[in-house]
Design an enzyme around this catalytic site. Structure first.
Site: not given
Length: 800
Positions: A190, A305
């Site tokens: 991320e 995710e």
């Protein structure tokens, strides 16, 4: 007194409502419909194929869209779970867990979240790498694809020095598993503006260029190594991997690279369309639309995710929104991994967490049966399992409970004997093969409903235990005999709230109720609260629901010997409302003299959520609660920690150096281990997490009398906030959490927090004492009185 009376009335009302609801079965969905009937792609998993069938993965254009296909060029979708951080939850790396995921959940993929910062790989590379290797080997052995996730999180710039080992790490893994079709390489979890511990990147094309600058050489290295010629590579995108659209505008030059999208269904709304042509990237704000845009512009996307909660892991679960997202992913053959395989106390965790007085943490090893039963799964885990399998989501009734009172597995009678008032005295009671054997019942032969008084009586006078049976509706037990016969039993459960209430009737099991059990026969006998008013009296009492004894009236039809086993109660969980003192307005310093909590509350992830009340400590008001650390410790010692949370819109550090407060302990038990007090702020500009590097520790095996003040152990807690280097004095901190973590301790008792405040560095300039008249005696300073006077003055100022 009035509050206590109202609370009792409320509890009584709840208990009555529970009893009424228990009389009616749960209504089925109207016309037999299920939630899946409104969607076309939630059910089924035909494209969820295993490596043994699908082989090496590749990217191809199918129906005008780049997507994942198998070795035969047919669509394949990967569905599975992501681990939580392997530095925190390595227990998931066991064969039983992998087999449960592969077989019971029907997952064909697992994602290994290898944090780099936050005490992850960068802090202990050999240990963390060994865990990744173990996770890869287990996936291969269990016929699953495996995502090796270089978990860029804090800081958010993948070029930060903490991530300098990325190229070497991926080179090593590829060399260990050359061209292994099971392995997928995820280069940057991320990327984001998170500057906790380092730099972040912006949410625009500049941010994507930073990710690309980092990823390009790693992709090239993997391809040139000869060990990852065609393995799928996944690359994250800015803004916590919510911008695959930016990657589509300027993709990496590689034949098998995909781009991530991450979403949480409580935070990221669905969208039915992409963007009009020429829409500036600064105006692309919807995560699903960003994904549609990426697909329309020729790149493949992987949701590595996603969660059923809000983006911070709490709130929800948001299953209706999740259905819309999963429909979109399945319809577009987008593979997905749910966050996460953890028993951490957050909504997005897949397993039941520890919550004081409510639940114990589910083991991440399901045991030799290689199945987690539904009760061991969280709401999210139960839902996601159904979505991976592609079956109807049919949640269990989590309000029902079973408590075993007597199981006789310890080889004793567990307190049972012939009752002193039994009309049949020649009964012998003993433990045989883990059951309670009753001999001499020839004279106890009335099996009618109402004449149980003539039968033998036994009671558990020597049990010495007490069990809370709030909400119990049934008492059941196994009756075991040599040959099927009729056995009649009436029961009087006993406890402080009901010592003796006559049974309404005896309940019998008949020969047709028995089934073979090895060389004997077994039947289950059930006594309801209508049969035994004493059971209802204890279970529905407003103050005390403990059972500490039971009297059983036992009659048989021609059987001299029977066995009893597994005496238990079955009931409905009753959620007793926790009554806190008023929250009040957020005030710092927090001195609590107005009788409110001054803004303090439990954090969503707190392992303790008992009543927060204002109590007296050392002569003044303080925020207080009761709790105890569990004997069986979860792997994450924060899971059982009380977490106080304080939100204030203008909360900043300013020129202060410390957060300080008075902390008092009134222990019932505290002989070993320690309490570790942590301080956390959640500023949006720092990825919602900055933590003071130093903590305050109280060692329970070193409690000293000199620390006692008015019978309480007193500690002046001071935690350095100047050491938090990645925030500025004017950074809006949003909220502050104080976390009281368990360090292998046995603490139980009440604690008090007072005078929470920011504080500057201590002044060291000497102060000249005023001259004292030798004829006058200088009175000692009463710190308690001085503190009280100070608070009274502050209170008067506020009132004025």
């Amino acid at each position: 007194m009035m509050l206590r009376k109202k609370t009792k009335q409320l509890i009584s009302s709840i208990l009555i409502l529970v009893l009424l609801l228990s009389l009616f079965p749960t209504a089925l969905a109207a016309e037999g419909n299920t939630r899946e009937d409104n969607f076309k792609h939630l059910l089924g998993n035909d494209n969820v194929k295993r490596p043994s069938e699908a082989g090496a993965l590749q990217l191809q254009e199918v129906d005008g869209q780049m997507t994942l296909v198998d070795q035969h060029g047919e669509k394949i979708q990967l569905r599975g779970m992501s681990t939580h951080g392997l530095q925190w939850f390595p227990e998931i790396l066991n064969d039983n867990a992998y087999k449960a995921l592969a077989n019971d959940w029907e997952s064909n993929m697992i994602r290994l979240a290898m944090y780099v910062g936050e005490n992850g790989y960068a802090s202990n590379p050999e240990l963390i790498k060994s865990r990744v290797i173990k996770g890869i080997d287990l996936a291969i052995e269990n016929d699953m694809y495996v995502i090796v996730d270089w978990h860029v999180h804090a800081p958010g710039d993948p070029r930060d020095p903490v991530y300098a080992g990325a190229e070497d790490f991926f080179r090593d893994i590829a060399a260990l598993y050359p061209n292994n079709p099971h392995i997928i390489y995820e280069l940057a979890n991320e990327p984001s503006s998170n500057n906790n511990g380092g730099a972040g990147i912006p949410n625009n094309e500049e941010g994507w260029n930073a990710v690309k600058e980092y990823a390009d050489p790693i992709v090239e290295m993997l391809r040139d190594s000869g060990n990852a010629d065609d393995n799928i590579i996944i690359v994250g995108s800015p803004n916590w991997s919510q911008r695959p659209d930016l990657a589509a505008d300027n993709p990496i030059d590689d034949h098998h690279t995909m781009y991530t999208v991450h979403f949480y269904t409580g935070s990221h709304a669905a969208s039915t369309e992409s963007y009009p042509p020429e829409t500036p990237n600064s105006e692309r704000g919807n995560v699903m639309s960003n994904t549609r845009y990426a697909l329309e512009n020729g790149v493949a996307v992987f949701a590595t995710e996603w969660g059923t909660s809000q983006a911070n892991g709490d709130g929800g679960p948001y299953f209706d929104e999740a259905d819309v997202w999963i429909e979109f992913l399945n319809e577009n053959n987008i593979s997905w991994a749910n966050w996460s395989l953890t028993n951490k106390n957050e909504v997005s965790g897949a397993f039941t967490p520890f919550e004081l007085g409510k639940s114990n943490a589910t083991s991440l090893d399901p045991g030799p049966d290689q199945v987690w039963v539904p009760e061991e799964l969280s709401l999210s885990g139960e839902y996601v399992r159904a979505r991976i399998k592609g079956v109807n989501y049919e949640p269990i009734d989590r309000t029902k409970y079973t408590k075993v009172l007597w199981d006789f597995n310890d080889g004793t009678k567990q307190g049972f004997g012939v009752n002193g008032d039994s009309p049949v005295e020649d009964v012998v009671i003993e433990n045989e093969a883990g059951a309670l054997k009753l001999s001499g019942l020839d004279a106890s032969n009335d099996v009618s409903e109402g004449n149980y008084w003539a039968n033998a009586r036994l009671s558990a006078d020597g049990w010495g235990k007490s069990v809370d049976i709030l909400g119990a509706e049934k008492l059941t037990m196994d009756v075991i005999v040599d040959e099927p016969t009729t056995v009649s039993i009436a029961a009087i459960p006993q406890g402080p709230s009901a010592n003796w209430v006559n049974p309404n009737r005896a309940i019998k099991v008949e020969p047709t109720n028995f089934v073979p059990l090895e060389d004997k026969f077994k039947a289950e006998l059930t006594i309801t609260s209508a049969d035994s008013p004493s059971l209802e009296a204890i279970a529905m009492h407003a103050e005390n629901n403990n059972i500490n004894n039971i009297i059983l009236f036992v009659g048989t039809e021609g059987a001299d010997v029977i066995y009893l086993d597994n005496i238990k109660v079955i009931g409905t969980e009753v959620e007793i409302p926790v009554v806190h003192d008023p929250k009040g307005e957020a005030v710092l310093p927090s001195v609590f003299e107005d009788g409110t909590r001054q803004g303090w509350d439990w954090a969503g992830e707190s392992g303790v959520k008992t009543a927060l009340t204002i109590e007296e400590a050392n002569g003044s008001n303080a925020l207080s609660w009761e709790f105890g650390y569990p004997e069986v410790k979860p792997s994450d010692n924060w899971a059982t920690a009380p977490r106080l949370d304080f939100w204030k819109s203008d909360l900043v550090r300013g020129e202060n150096d410390y957060v300080t407060f008075d902390f008092y302990l009134d222990p019932v038990r505290a002989t070993e281990g320690a309490m570790n007090i942590n301080l956390v702020f959640q500023p949006p500009t720092n990825g919602y997490w900055v933590q003071a590097p130093k903590t305050y520790t109280i060692n329970f095996d070193e409690l000293e009398e000199p620390n006692q003040v008015n019978g309480l152990y007193h500690y002046e807690v001071k935690i350095n906030v100047r050491d938090i280097t990645n925030i500025q004095d004017d950074t809006l901190l949003r909220n502050m959490m104080i976390i009281f973590a368990d360090v292998e301790s046995d603490f139980a008792g009440r604690v008090f927090v007072d005078n929470v405040r920011f504080e500057g560095a201590a002044t060291t300039e000497p102060v000249e004492p005023e001259p004292v008249d030798p004829g006058e005696e200088t009175p000692p300073v009463d710190e308690k009185e001085a503190k009280t006077e100070q608070k009274e003055a502050e209170k008067e100022e506020k009132e004025e």
